[in-house]
Design a protein around this motif. Sequence first.
Motif, PDB file in Angstrom:
ATOM      1  N   UNK A 139       0.820  -1.213   0.000  1.00  0.00           N
ATOM      2  CA  UNK A 139       0.000   0.000   0.000  1.00  0.00           C
ATOM      3  C   UNK A 139       0.853   1.261   0.000  1.00  0.00           C
ATOM      4  N   UNK A 140       1.971   1.239   0.727  1.00  0.00           N
ATOM      5  CA  UNK A 140       2.834   2.415   0.773  1.00  0.00           C
ATOM      6  C   UNK A 140       3.480   2.681  -0.585  1.00  0.00           C
ATOM      7  N   UNK A 141       3.946   1.615  -1.234  1.00  0.00           N
ATOM      8  CA  UNK A 141       4.546   1.777  -2.563  1.00  0.00           C
ATOM      9  C   UNK A 141       3.486   2.233  -3.563  1.00  0.00           C
ATOM     10  N   UNK A 142       2.290   1.638  -3.452  1.00  0.00           N
ATOM     11  CA  UNK A 142       1.206   1.993  -4.368  1.00  0.00           C
ATOM     12  C   UNK A 142       0.825   3.465  -4.212  1.00  0.00           C
ATOM     13  N   UNK A 143       0.793   3.945  -2.962  1.00  0.00           N
ATOM     14  CA  UNK A 143       0.438   5.349  -2.724  1.00  0.00           C
ATOM     15  C   UNK A 143       1.421   6.289  -3.391  1.00  0.00           C
ATOM     16  N   UNK A 144       2.704   5.926  -3.343  1.00  0.00           N
ATOM     17  CA  UNK A 144       3.714   6.777  -3.975  1.00  0.00           C
ATOM     18  C   UNK A 144       3.636   6.731  -5.488  1.00  0.00           C
ATOM     19  N   UNK A 145       3.252   5.582  -6.041  1.00  0.00           N
ATOM     20  CA  UNK A 145       3.199   5.427  -7.490  1.00  0.00           C
ATOM     21  C   UNK A 145       1.947   6.044  -8.093  1.00  0.00           C
ATOM     22  N   UNK A 146       0.829   5.987  -7.368  1.00  0.00           N
ATOM     23  CA  UNK A 146      -0.449   6.377  -7.952  1.00  0.00           C
ATOM     24  C   UNK A 146      -0.823   7.828  -7.689  1.00  0.00           C
ATOM     25  N   UNK A 147      -0.295   8.408  -6.605  1.00  0.00           N
ATOM     26  CA  UNK A 147      -0.672   9.786  -6.265  1.00  0.00           C
ATOM     27  C   UNK A 147       0.485  10.738  -6.580  1.00  0.00           C
ATOM     28  N   UNK A 148       0.112  11.975  -6.913  1.00  0.00           N
ATOM     29  CA  UNK A 148       1.128  13.024  -7.083  1.00  0.00           C
ATOM     30  C   UNK A 148       1.359  13.624  -5.698  1.00  0.00           C
ATOM     31  N   UNK A 149       2.163  12.932  -4.890  1.00  0.00           N
ATOM     32  CA  UNK A 149       2.280  13.283  -3.475  1.00  0.00           C
ATOM     33  C   UNK A 149       3.277  14.409  -3.261  1.00  0.00           C
ATOM     34  N   UNK A 150       2.842  15.367  -2.461  1.00  0.00           N
ATOM     35  CA  UNK A 150       3.675  16.514  -2.132  1.00  0.00           C
ATOM     36  C   UNK A 150       3.474  16.812  -0.642  1.00  0.00           C
ATOM     37  N   UNK A 151       4.474  17.389   0.013  1.00  0.00           N
ATOM     38  CA  UNK A 151       4.377  17.702   1.442  1.00  0.00           C
ATOM     39  C   UNK A 151       4.666  19.181   1.676  1.00  0.00           C
ATOM     40  N   UNK A 152       3.830  19.804   2.485  1.00  0.00           N
ATOM     41  CA  UNK A 152       4.067  21.184   2.893  1.00  0.00           C
ATOM     42  C   UNK A 152       4.226  21.224   4.405  1.00  0.00           C
ATOM     43  N   UNK A 153       5.024  22.170   4.906  1.00  0.00           N
ATOM     44  CA  UNK A 153       5.375  22.200   6.328  1.00  0.00           C
ATOM     45  C   UNK A 153       4.995  23.529   6.963  1.00  0.00           C
ATOM     46  N   UNK A 154       4.844  23.468   8.274  1.00  0.00           N
ATOM     47  CA  UNK A 154       4.650  24.669   9.066  1.00  0.00           C
ATOM     48  C   UNK A 154       5.073  24.334  10.484  1.00  0.00           C
ATOM     49  N   UNK A 155       5.090  25.320  11.347  1.00  0.00           N
ATOM     50  CA  UNK A 155       5.400  25.060  12.752  1.00  0.00           C
ATOM     51  C   UNK A 155       4.325  25.695  13.612  1.00  0.00           C
ATOM     52  N   UNK A 156       4.101  25.115  14.787  1.00  0.00           N
ATOM     53  CA  UNK A 156       3.031  25.586  15.641  1.00  0.00           C
ATOM     54  C   UNK A 156       3.552  25.772  17.061  1.00  0.00           C
ATOM     55  N   UNK A 157       3.133  26.868  17.669  1.00  0.00           N
ATOM     56  CA  UNK A 157       3.471  27.167  19.062  1.00  0.00           C
ATOM     57  C   UNK A 157       2.454  26.435  19.950  1.00  0.00           C
ATOM     58  N   UNK A 158       2.922  25.511  20.769  1.00  0.00           N
ATOM     59  CA  UNK A 158       2.043  24.675  21.584  1.00  0.00           C
ATOM     60  C   UNK A 158       1.712  25.285  22.938  1.00  0.00           C
ATOM     61  N   UNK A 159       2.121  26.523  23.174  1.00  0.00           N
ATOM     62  CA  UNK A 159       1.954  27.140  24.492  1.00  0.00           C
ATOM     63  C   UNK A 159       0.503  27.162  24.958  1.00  0.00           C
ATOM     64  N   UNK A 160      -0.416  27.592  24.085  1.00  0.00           N
ATOM     65  CA  UNK A 160      -1.818  27.736  24.487  1.00  0.00           C
ATOM     66  C   UNK A 160      -2.426  26.398  24.881  1.00  0.00           C
ATOM     67  N   UNK A 161      -2.174  25.376  24.063  1.00  0.00           N
ATOM     68  CA  UNK A 161      -2.716  24.045  24.364  1.00  0.00           C
ATOM     69  C   UNK A 161      -2.103  23.484  25.634  1.00  0.00           C
TER      70      UNK A 161
END
Length: 400
Positions: free
Chosen positions: A186-208
Amino acid sequence: MAIEVKIPPMGESITSGVLSKWHVADGAVVKKDQPLFELETDKITSEGTAEVAGKITFKVTAGTEVKIGQIVASIDESASVAAPATAPSEASAKEGAPVAAKSAEQSPAVRRIAAETGIDPASVAGSGKAGRVTKGDMLAVGEKPAAPAPVPAAAPAPKPAPAPVATGERQTRVKMTKLRQTIASRLVSAQHEAAMLTTFNEVDMSAVMDLRKKYQDDFVKKNGVKLGFMSFFTKAVVHALREVPAVNARIDGDTIVQNHYFDVSMAVSTEKGLMVPVIRNCDTLGMADIEKAIGEAAKKARDGKITLADLEGGVFTITNGGIFGSMLSTPILNAPQSAILGLHAINERPVAVNGQVVIRPMMYLALSYDHRLVDGKEAVTFLVKVKQAIEDPARILIGA
């Protein structure tokens, strides 16, 4: 009467599996509902239990591939009433009665000397009343010359050096389980079949973190479960899915299927591999309900009691590599879903706030998505919505 033990149905898509382990011995007397075996399929690992009590006889050995409905053992109900369990214990009690009585008659001094010298009072001729062994009797026996002790060697013989490990023993080869094979596929299939891209951000956990610290005790007293981070992120994800519905969709051939419900999958690490049970209707659940549901699903997965129905129907996945110390990663899609959120370790870092450098508990977030369906703008917006909801949890309440 012999009752057949069969491989139970596991779902329409599962036709076979591997009986990986017997929990009982061949010929053992089992109880009703006692776990008998572990079955590994390409989707789940589950247990088979005894329908009746009796003596079990195996038809297949551990490691055998079996089909749904196949007979793997039989249970002889007539053997469930074995020789009365009280018989041997009664005999033992009768045999041990004189010993117990004699021990009770011994004085504390006799018992102390017996413990110190190892002399059994039962082997000593007693000179006391009614043949009781006295302290003097024990001391007299202890004064008799014992067999000469062996003369110790001048120095202990050196231990032989460990034999070098043969080349063939430096490795082992174990066949992949069906579940592990499916995960890999399934992991290999996901990489082959989808145009997979990753975006990043950071979060301040102070409030939680401040909220958890302030209300944790009251939360536990009221709900019987701890307030964790996952319920906050689940609510944040539901909020973001509402704001960016393109992420709550999937591709089916040449059709876009838009979901209007919020069943969120939670990645759980087990000894057998990664499993992703689904928490249903997260938009209607409170924080305590989400925490309880996650805990129950994780326990079922780790105990091998997860069912196929528990794994189906999720629209979005959350995976938390931070519990293992991961700082950053690019999670792989859980097909046919279009996005997955990766959480990571919380570390104190210097950040700029209102022109000042301060130390805050920060976490990196990673959103992997199928670029065939989700555009970059939508992916970034979704992740920003999650970030905002965590840094200002009130947004979850008012839907801002």
